[in-house]
Write a protein that holds these residues in place. Sequence first.
Motif, PDB file in Angstrom:
ATOM      1  N   ARG A   1       0.839  -1.211   0.000  1.00 58.94           N
ATOM      2  CA  ARG A   1       0.000   0.000   0.000  1.00 58.94           C
ATOM      3  C   ARG A   1       0.870   1.257   0.000  1.00 58.94           C
ATOM      4  O   ARG A   1       0.584   2.221  -0.724  1.00 58.94           O
ATOM      5  N   GLU A   2       1.946   1.253   0.798  1.00 57.38           N
ATOM      6  CA  GLU A   2       2.833   2.410   0.864  1.00 57.38           C
ATOM      7  C   GLU A   2       3.524   2.632  -0.482  1.00 57.38           C
ATOM      8  O   GLU A   2       3.630   3.759  -0.968  1.00 57.38           O
TER       9      GLU A   2
ATOM     10  N   ARG B   1       1.021   4.090  -2.897  1.00 62.05           N
ATOM     11  CA  ARG B   1       0.742   5.489  -2.573  1.00 62.05           C
ATOM     12  C   ARG B   1       1.859   6.390  -3.108  1.00 62.05           C
ATOM     13  O   ARG B   1       1.599   7.436  -3.712  1.00 62.05           O
TER      14      ARG B   1
ATOM     15  N   ASP C   1       1.669   6.730  -6.792  1.00 63.00           N
ATOM     16  CA  ASP C   1       0.515   7.540  -7.179  1.00 63.00           C
ATOM     17  C   ASP C   1       0.717   9.028  -6.865  1.00 63.00           C
ATOM     18  O   ASP C   1       0.385   9.889  -7.678  1.00 63.00           O
ATOM     19  N   GLN C   2       1.262   9.325  -5.693  1.00 64.56           N
ATOM     20  CA  GLN C   2       1.333  10.709  -5.222  1.00 64.56           C
ATOM     21  C   GLN C   2       2.735  11.313  -5.296  1.00 64.56           C
ATOM     22  O   GLN C   2       2.903  12.516  -5.098  1.00 64.56           O
TER      23      GLN C   2
ATOM     24  N   ASP D   1       8.303  10.393  -2.164  1.00 65.13           N
ATOM     25  CA  ASP D   1       7.148  10.676  -1.320  1.00 65.13           C
ATOM     26  C   ASP D   1       7.107  12.178  -1.026  1.00 65.13           C
ATOM     27  O   ASP D   1       8.117  12.748  -0.585  1.00 65.13           O
TER      28      ASP D   1
END
Length: 151
Positions: free
Chosen positions: A64-65, A68, A71-72, A136
């Motif tokens: 999931r990390e 993310r 995606d971001q 990130d």
Amino acid sequence: MAPPVKSPLPAMLVAVGSMGFWTLVIIAAVEESDALIGVALGLGAAIAVFAITVAVKRSRARSRERARILDQGTLAKARILSAKNNGAMNNDPYVDFLLEVQPEGGDPYEVSYRTLVSQMAIPRVQPESVVDVYVDPTDRFAVVIDPKFTS
């Protein structure tokens, strides 16, 4: 945002449970007790289920990390400073990378990153190669190498 700290509790529970399992097995063997063997096997099964459950939860959290960040995250270039094999799964190596991230308009910095690399992708991820990474937005040290380089 700093990565979550792994709790030592699951590993401690598995270690204590394993000691209990082997203690029961030895006592059962000495006393020739089928009942204690049954208890030991039950405890062993419970330890195995617990360990697998913890491993699956951690794996899902990492996935999931990673998703993310892909995606971001902000796209940047990174030079591979080193790449070391650290085990394998299905003949594909886990590789520990030391990367020099070169953010747009910022100073380069080093970050460590571990990922599974397809055998076919190994030539693309050698030291001194430049790869795309996603950074990130909340933690510049949390990066993901673009999957096109590792798949």
